[in-house]
Design a protein around this motif. Structure first.
Motif: not given
Length: 566
Positions: A413-414, A417, A420-421, A439
């Motif tokens: 999941s990370n 995510a 996308q960043k 991040n």
């Protein structure tokens, strides 16, 4: 006409690390020689008599003997997939095609090939054709006429392969250079790894959630059918002293190894799977030592198995009765399934296969079966049906599985995510390093690699497959991921066995022109050989389809035909 002295030594030394000559168990019910043809079969519309088939089968035995450096087809070869009957049909098809193309071999060409074949055994004392016939052929029910016929056919089939595969050798210098660049151009990259182990500490495991997880995963906890067997074993280490004496008699082994290394060092090390010549030499010596241990242990195990299979009526209890009369201990394995095998023994797949074929009445015994460090004769003991253990019995295991599952979910999941960043940040003009720093992620600089790179531990240690051969969960493999991502861009999040990875392709690195010019001639030779083999394989499989061989003897499309391995 190709001469084969160069590759012959490499094949001899490579195959020496496979098990040496094993005697057949007289009692084994699984060891059977190739069956003969019917009185008359048809291949390509032409009749094949029983004698035609028998002669071809003897030639296949000789092809295997010379291709393996002095081993005839034995139990180990059959377990490794060599089927004499199937290979005989293929040999007959090739002989037909050789005839159709009008390929004829002169006596001089066959004699030259025969001398090359026998030359490899001169140091073993086979100094003449007469000695070879008496010491090697006759004990295996072969004669000089079989050898003469085989050498003529072998030379003819090599010419057939060269003729059919000729189109594959047509590689222009420009095409070869393009292929070289494609294979050897390196990338500068960095990776961000998302490992499930980094998220384990943050996983909360409420009892209700763990119990629910167990209920949803019942199939994963089902224990498959298991068996137990009684067995007598002959440890190979008990025969090490005699094996060392036999190994000491091989005075030319190091010379053969050195010669094979000098002929083609890189390919030799690759085939032996060793980083250096010294490591390869030690590996080959260890393998040959084990071969001699197996031979000595097998004599004892065969004698025991023969007596066991002669006992009537055949019952599982006979194993213990005979063992006691011979002063041999009988042991019982732990229950095991057909996937993992017995955890208390280094038994191998053949042991597991034989164990699951046993029954109390019809097939109570099997063996001798070769394991990693011993030979076994086994007998039926018990069958245990499949079951799902209750939650209370495996609660600790379920708890760990739940945590690992949730940690893997968090890692992926990370990873998704962050992808996308990354794409958003790069589109805004930010650098890859800056986005990682924002991040709190530390990218790993990877060593330059190309499509020809064989290993990259820094990536493989994170569960990422290099070529995709061990890929799972939709993983592409590092090479496919990297070379499908444009320079200056990032790959999508690629899941792995340990979580996943995002790859940043910084740039393509300039090729070393001097190195390319030096390596290009040998690279072209390899490409031409590969393409010749591929062209022949395609043609050969087409001939097999047309031949209408008996059911089960057709080779799957794309597979390499038997003669090309000789």
């Amino acid at each position: 006409m190709r001469k084969h002295q160069t590759w012959l030594w490499a094949v001899i030394i490579t195959l020496v690390i496979i098990s040496f000559l094993y005697a057949f168990s007289p009692a084994s019910k699984t060891n059977s020689s190739a069956r003969g043809s019917s009185d008359s079969e048809m291949i390509n519309g032409e009749p094949i008599s029983r004698e035609d088939f028998a002669r071809a089968a003897r030639e296949v035995q000789l092809r295997y003997f010379f291709g393996s450096g002095g081993r005839f087809v034995d139990e180990e070869a059959r377990r490794n997939g060599f089927d004499v009957e199937r290979e005989t049909y293929y040999w007959l098809v090739l002989l037909q095609e050789m005839k159709h193309m009008g390929i004829q071999v002169s006596d001089d060409a066959a004699l030259t090939e025969a001398r090359q074949m026998l030359g490899q055994f001169q140091r073993a004392g086979l100094t003449s054709v007469d000695v070879f016939v008496k010491q090697v052929l006759e004990p295996h029910e072969l004669g000089i006429e079989d050898f003469e016929r085989f050498t003529k056919h072998y030379v003819g089939i090599q010419e057939l392969i060269a003729t059919v595969g000729l189109s594959g050798k047509l590689v222009t210098p420009k095409e070869a250079e393009s292929l070289y660049v494609r294979e050897h151009e390196e990338l500068s990259t960095a990776a961000v790894f998302f490992s499930a182990s980094n998220y384990l500490a943050s996983v909360v495991a409420p009892p209700d959630a763990v119990a629910h997880f167990y209920t949803n995963q019942l199939s994963a906890y089902r224990i498959p059918d298991r068996v137990q067997v009684s067995y007598v074993k002959w440890d190979l280490t008990n025969y090490q002293a005699g094996a060392r004496e036999e190994l000491a008699k091989l005075t030319n082994l190091d010379e053969q190894i050195d010669l094979a290394y000098q002929k083609d060092s890189s390919n030799f090390l690759k085939q032996v799977n060793a980083p250096t010549l010294d490591k390869a030499r030690q590996k080959i010596h260890d393998a040959r030592l084990k071969d001699f241990e197996v031979q000595a242990a097998r004599k004892k195990a065969n004698a025991f198995a023969s007596a066991l299979f002669e006992m009537e009526p055949q019952r599982p209890e006979n194993l213990e009765t005979l063992a006691k009369s011979n002063g041999l201990p009988v042991q019982v394995s732990e229950p095991f399934d057909d996937i993992d095998g017995p955890k208390d023994l280094n038994a191998g797949r053949a042991f597991v296969k034989d164990a699951f074929s046993l029954t109390a009445s019809n097939e109570p015994y099997a063996g001798p079966v070769l394991g990693d460090d011993a030979l076994f004769v086994i007998a039926y003991n018990k069958q245990i049906p499949s079951e799902v253990p209750p939650f209370e019995q495996i609660q600790g295991q379920v708890f760990e599985d739940y945590k690992n599952d949730r940690a893997m979910f968090l890692a992926r999941s990370n990873g998704l995510a962050f992808y996308q960043k990354l794409t958003n940040g790069l589109a805004q003009g930010k650098t890859f390093s800056a986005i990682c720093a924002e991040n709190n992620l530390k990218p790993v600089e990877l060593p330059p690699f190309s499509l020809s790179t064989r290993a990259l531990p820094i990536v493989e240690d994170h569960g990422v497959s290099l070529n995709g051969e061990r890929a799972s969960h939709g993983q592409l493999g590092l090479k496919q991921l990297a070379f499908s991502t444009p320079p200056g861009k990032v790959s999508h999040f690629d899941p792995s066995n340990e979580g996943g990875m995002i790859l940043y392709v910084r740039s393509r690195l300039p090729l070393d022109e001097t190195k390319m010019k030096k390596e290009l001639p040998s690279f072209v030779a390899v490409v031409r050989q590969q393409r010749q083999q591929e062209a022949f394989n395609v043609w050969f499989n087409e001939q097999l389809q047309k031949a209408h061989l008996p059911l089960g003897q057709q080779r799957a499309p794309g597979a390499s035909p038997g003669p090309a391995r000789s």
